[in-house]
Scaffold this motif. Structure first.
Motif, PDB file in Angstrom:
ATOM      1  N   ILE A 256       0.268  10.609  11.733  1.00  0.00           N
ATOM      2  CA  ILE A 256      -0.126  11.082  10.407  1.00  0.00           C
ATOM      3  C   ILE A 256       0.088   9.993   9.357  1.00  0.00           C
ATOM      4  CG2 ILE A 256       0.372  12.779   8.599  1.00  0.00           C
ATOM      5  CD1 ILE A 256       1.266  14.660  10.950  1.00  0.00           C
ATOM      6  N   SER A 257       1.243   9.320   9.398  1.00  0.00           N
ATOM      7  CA  SER A 257       1.517   8.299   8.381  1.00  0.00           C
ATOM      8  C   SER A 257       0.544   7.133   8.498  1.00  0.00           C
ATOM      9  CB  SER A 257       2.969   7.818   8.490  1.00  0.00           C
ATOM     10  OG  SER A 257       3.246   7.307   9.771  1.00  0.00           O
ATOM     11  N   LYS A 258       0.140   6.769   9.727  1.00  0.00           N
ATOM     12  CA  LYS A 258      -0.822   5.691   9.899  1.00  0.00           C
ATOM     13  C   LYS A 258      -2.201   6.088   9.371  1.00  0.00           C
ATOM     14  CE  LYS A 258       1.436   3.439  13.826  1.00  0.00           C
ATOM     15  NZ  LYS A 258       1.389   3.198  15.299  1.00  0.00           N
ATOM     16  N   GLU A 259      -2.622   7.329   9.635  1.00  0.00           N
ATOM     17  CA  GLU A 259      -3.919   7.801   9.140  1.00  0.00           C
ATOM     18  C   GLU A 259      -3.947   7.798   7.611  1.00  0.00           C
ATOM     19  OE1 GLU A 259      -5.496  11.433  10.632  1.00  0.00           O
ATOM     20  OE2 GLU A 259      -5.046  10.943  12.720  1.00  0.00           O
ATOM     21  N   LEU A 260      -2.879   8.305   7.005  1.00  0.00           N
ATOM     22  CA  LEU A 260      -2.849   8.405   5.553  1.00  0.00           C
ATOM     23  C   LEU A 260      -2.762   7.023   4.917  1.00  0.00           C
ATOM     24  CD1 LEU A 260      -3.009  10.905   3.774  1.00  0.00           C
ATOM     25  CD2 LEU A 260      -0.536  10.819   3.519  1.00  0.00           C
ATOM     26  N   ASP A 261      -1.937   6.156   5.485  1.00  0.00           N
ATOM     27  CA  ASP A 261      -1.827   4.802   4.960  1.00  0.00           C
ATOM     28  C   ASP A 261      -3.164   4.071   5.081  1.00  0.00           C
ATOM     29  OD1 ASP A 261      -0.081   2.400   4.115  1.00  0.00           O
ATOM     30  OD2 ASP A 261      -1.114   1.687   5.913  1.00  0.00           O
ATOM     31  N   GLY A 262      -3.869   4.273   6.178  1.00  0.00           N
ATOM     32  CA  GLY A 262      -5.173   3.650   6.346  1.00  0.00           C
ATOM     33  C   GLY A 262      -6.169   4.112   5.307  1.00  0.00           C
ATOM     34  N   PHE A 263      -6.132   5.404   4.991  1.00  0.00           N
ATOM     35  CA  PHE A 263      -7.024   5.958   3.971  1.00  0.00           C
ATOM     36  C   PHE A 263      -6.731   5.346   2.606  1.00  0.00           C
ATOM     37  CE2 PHE A 263      -7.388   9.556   0.816  1.00  0.00           C
ATOM     38  CZ  PHE A 263      -8.737   9.351   0.551  1.00  0.00           C
ATOM     39  N   PHE A 264      -5.454   5.349   2.199  1.00  0.00           N
ATOM     40  CA  PHE A 264      -5.093   4.822   0.880  1.00  0.00           C
ATOM     41  C   PHE A 264      -5.359   3.324   0.788  1.00  0.00           C
ATOM     42  CE2 PHE A 264      -1.841   8.467   0.577  1.00  0.00           C
ATOM     43  CZ  PHE A 264      -2.778   9.288  -0.038  1.00  0.00           C
ATOM     44  N   GLN A 265      -5.098   2.597   1.864  1.00  0.00           N
ATOM     45  CA  GLN A 265      -5.353   1.160   1.851  1.00  0.00           C
ATOM     46  C   GLN A 265      -6.842   0.878   1.698  1.00  0.00           C
ATOM     47  OE1 GLN A 265      -2.820  -1.300   1.875  1.00  0.00           O
ATOM     48  NE2 GLN A 265      -4.620  -2.413   1.105  1.00  0.00           N
ATOM     49  N   GLN A 266      -7.665   1.684   2.360  1.00  0.00           N
ATOM     50  CA  GLN A 266      -9.107   1.509   2.243  1.00  0.00           C
ATOM     51  C   GLN A 266      -9.578   1.768   0.810  1.00  0.00           C
ATOM     52  OE1 GLN A 266     -11.284   3.797   5.110  1.00  0.00           O
ATOM     53  NE2 GLN A 266     -13.232   2.814   4.662  1.00  0.00           N
ATOM     54  N   VAL A 267      -8.976   2.772   0.162  1.00  0.00           N
ATOM     55  CA  VAL A 267      -9.307   3.066  -1.235  1.00  0.00           C
ATOM     56  C   VAL A 267      -8.961   1.865  -2.122  1.00  0.00           C
ATOM     57  CG1 VAL A 267      -8.679   4.482  -3.225  1.00  0.00           C
ATOM     58  CG2 VAL A 267      -9.061   5.565  -1.022  1.00  0.00           C
ATOM     59  N   ILE A 268      -7.752   1.320  -1.948  1.00  0.00           N
ATOM     60  CA  ILE A 268      -7.320   0.188  -2.772  1.00  0.00           C
ATOM     61  C   ILE A 268      -8.184  -1.038  -2.503  1.00  0.00           C
ATOM     62  CG2 ILE A 268      -5.430  -1.433  -3.192  1.00  0.00           C
ATOM     63  CD1 ILE A 268      -3.494   0.904  -2.714  1.00  0.00           C
ATOM     64  N   ASP A 269      -8.441  -1.320  -1.234  1.00  0.00           N
ATOM     65  CA  ASP A 269      -9.263  -2.483  -0.886  1.00  0.00           C
ATOM     66  C   ASP A 269     -10.654  -2.380  -1.510  1.00  0.00           C
ATOM     67  OD1 ASP A 269      -7.193  -3.520   0.572  1.00  0.00           O
ATOM     68  OD2 ASP A 269      -7.969  -2.884   2.518  1.00  0.00           O
ATOM     69  N   ASP A 270     -11.209  -1.180  -1.513  1.00  0.00           N
ATOM     70  CA  ASP A 270     -12.538  -0.988  -2.099  1.00  0.00           C
ATOM     71  C   ASP A 270     -12.524  -1.309  -3.591  1.00  0.00           C
ATOM     72  OD1 ASP A 270     -15.348   0.183  -1.772  1.00  0.00           O
ATOM     73  OD2 ASP A 270     -14.551   1.410  -3.406  1.00  0.00           O
ATOM     74  N   HIS A 271     -11.418  -0.953  -4.269  1.00  0.00           N
ATOM     75  CA  HIS A 271     -11.318  -1.227  -5.707  1.00  0.00           C
ATOM     76  C   HIS A 271     -11.064  -2.707  -6.005  1.00  0.00           C
ATOM     77  CE1 HIS A 271     -11.143   3.107  -6.092  1.00  0.00           C
ATOM     78  NE2 HIS A 271     -11.152   2.998  -7.405  1.00  0.00           N
ATOM     79  N   LEU A 272     -10.578  -3.445  -5.018  1.00  0.00           N
ATOM     80  CA  LEU A 272     -10.271  -4.861  -5.228  1.00  0.00           C
ATOM     81  C   LEU A 272     -11.374  -5.796  -4.758  1.00  0.00           C
ATOM     82  CD1 LEU A 272      -6.514  -4.921  -4.128  1.00  0.00           C
ATOM     83  CD2 LEU A 272      -7.409  -5.038  -6.463  1.00  0.00           C
ATOM     84  N   LYS A 273     -12.473  -5.231  -4.285  1.00  0.00           N
ATOM     85  CA  LYS A 273     -13.576  -6.071  -3.813  1.00  0.00           C
ATOM     86  C   LYS A 273     -14.111  -6.943  -4.950  1.00  0.00           C
ATOM     87  CE  LYS A 273     -15.244  -3.271   0.042  1.00  0.00           C
ATOM     88  NZ  LYS A 273     -16.342  -2.402   0.552  1.00  0.00           N
TER      89      LYS A 273
END
Length: 523
Positions: A256-273
């Motif tokens: 669960i923690s890996k899935e959630l961390d992956g989701f949030f990291q993807q959100v942040i990465d998208d904003h930093l493109k």
């Protein structure tokens, strides 16, 4: 897949491990000081009899708020349990809640340590689960001023109105068939879409984030992880380590923690493109934009040493508090109104008379809908989405209702039991919105018989954001449609049972709410 339902998983695993653990555990407990063991000089709350090793864990039934309510009827509204080695206070009356959340707020304002919360919040970098201290004060100040202020919430008005319109249009398109609509599904998608756009800057429907595909399941698993029990929380660390691996809890926590961390990291990465920019003419920044700006300009905001993990931890709070609670409240409200058609008609008459033939309701219209507000209050009373407020932990000795409460005691406020107390509420099991007519009782934390958002230092700062969405969604559903039960179903057949489970953060209706929409004509 969801977490194994405690406490039986813990007890079963303990029995398996018992031959290997009993002797060293006995030696350890002999050395451990129990602060509630010698009541000669102090008056401790009454307690049910407990078993060796597990204490009162076996008395946590499902759903826990109901089983604890039954225990409190026998042992009183201030009751001391022992969950493994952890002393736990359960409060089930308005007077005792006032003692804990107002009189002794400073003594009771921390949070207990838990394996699930520690993992998901990056060692307590969030606002909801962080222990009381300098960091909590700093992150709460940032969230209150920058994320949950009236000005910020109102800046997202167009998003909420657009998403509600889209939901209503979707229901309208399918209403001609006369088939039932799964309102549980529709309302869950509504709150998810609003939070996704407000927080992450993208639509939930067709989201480009791969981890958002099974968002309902991810929410349920995350809440189970945060609200559930692991051996590490209630037994010595070495013993909890064994129990959590035998029961499978550790493996689930990893997933669960890996899935959630992956989701949030993807959100942040998208904003930093590179090339992504919030246009000056854009109506709003999403919450990730705001948090990234704070991290970049920390000195200006008085923050220090904030990074991407801090952002992820705050996004966790929004993810859980923003999506699930609003949809649960709207589903319960529509279910109660469907079960009480006279009350539904009364709510619809107020809305339609006030709005006239405008065709849809905006947020500025909801201020005039007083009976609708009573319906929402009564829904929050009878069906609080979080029936057990997030647990607190005492940081120093205090007295609650004359009882001595020691430091490091977990404190549970059973809001569900308090809101159904017959000594406070007339006909507490009945859905009567009129009970709030002319009443000053509100949910903002000043009336301790009604605490759906908590009170004191730990009161939920997102209540304005949440209630704004609920008011707008319900008002449009009641304005645009008449609602009928599916063919052959009577009001008394409507299932109003709660979903059973562990100490999950929220409790929803057990079965989906299916109602038949009939377009309302203004002519």
């Amino acid at each position: 897949m969801s977490l194994i339902e405690p406490p039986m998983a813990i007890i079963t695993s303990l029995l398996i491990c018992l031959p290997f653990l009993l002797l060293p555990l006995f030696l350890l407990l002999q050395k451990r000081k129990n602060v509630y063991k010698n009541p000669l000089q102090k008056t401790f709350p009454p307690s049910p009899p407990k078993l060796p090793l597990i204490g009162n864990l076996h008395q946590f039934g499902t759903p826990p708020h109901q089983s604890l309510h039954q225990l409190s009827i026998k042992y009183g509204p201030v009751m001391l349990l022992h969950l493994g080695r952890v002393p736990t206070l359960v409060i089930s009356s308005a007077e005792a809640a006032k003692d804990a959340l107002k009189t002794n707020d400073l003594h009771c304002c921390s949070r207990p340590s838990s394996a699930g919360a520690r993992r998901l919040t990056y060692n307590y970098l969030d606002m909801a689960f962080s222990p009381y201290g300098d960091y909590w004060r700093e992150i709460r100040k940032i969230c209150v001023l920058e994320l949950f202020s009236v000005k910020r919430v109102q800046s997202y008005r167009s998003i909420r109105e657009e998403e509600v319109d889209e939901m209503v249009n979707s229901i309208s398109a399918s209403s001609s068939s006369g088939a039932p609509v799964n309102l549980t599904e529709k309302l869950s998608a509504l709150t998810a879409s609003i939070i996704f756009r407000i927080a992450y800057g993208t639509s939930f429907q067709g989201s480009k984030f791969e981890h958002a595909k099974n968002i309902d399941e991810l929410i349920q698993d995350t809440e189970a992880m945060l609200g559930g029990m692991s051996g590490a929380d209630y037994f010595p660390s070495w013993m909890g380590w064994v129990i959590d691996r035998v029961s499978g809890v550790h493996k689930e926590f990893d997933r669960i923690s890996k899935e959630l961390d992956g989701f949030f990291q993807q959100v942040i990465d998208d904003h930093l493109k590179p090339g992504r920019r919030v246009d000056d003419e854009q109506a709003h920044e999403d919450i990730v934009d705001v948090l990234l700006k704070i991290v970049k300009e920390q000195g200006e905001f008085g923050a220090s040493h904030l990074g991407h993990n801090n952002i992820k931890a705050v996004l966790l709070n929004l993810f859980l508090g923003g999506i699930d609670t609003g949809s649960i409240t709207m589903v319960w409200a529509m279910a109660e109104l469907a079960k009480n058609p006279k009350l539904m008609k009364k709510a619809q008459e107020e809305i339609r008379k006030t709005i006239g033939n405008k065709g849809k309701i905006t947020e500025t219209d909801t201020d005039q809908l007083q009976y609708l507000k009573m319906v929402i209050k009564e829904t929050l009373r009878l069906h609080p989405p979080a029936p057990m407020l997030l647990p607190r932990e005492t940081i120093s000795h205090c007295k609650i209702q004359g009882y001595d409460i020691e430091p490091k005691t977990i404190v549970y406020i059973n809001e569900w039991a308090i809101a159904r107390d017959p000594e406070v509420w007339r006909d507490p099991e009945k859905f009567i919105p009129e009970r709030f007519d002319g009443s000053s009782v509100d949910y903002k934390g000043q009336h301790f018989e009604f605490l759906p958002f908590g009170a004191g230092r730990r009161v939920c700062p997102g209540m304005y954001m949440g209630t704004t969405t609920v008011e707008l969604g319900l008002a449009n559903l009641l304005y645009r449609f008449d609602w009928k039960l599916p063919d052959g179903m009577k009001e008394e057949d409507l299932d109003m049972e709660e979903a059973s489970g562990s100490l999950s953060l929220t409790v929803a209706k057990r079965t989906p709410l299916n109602l038949v929409p009939v377009k309302f004509s203004q002519n």
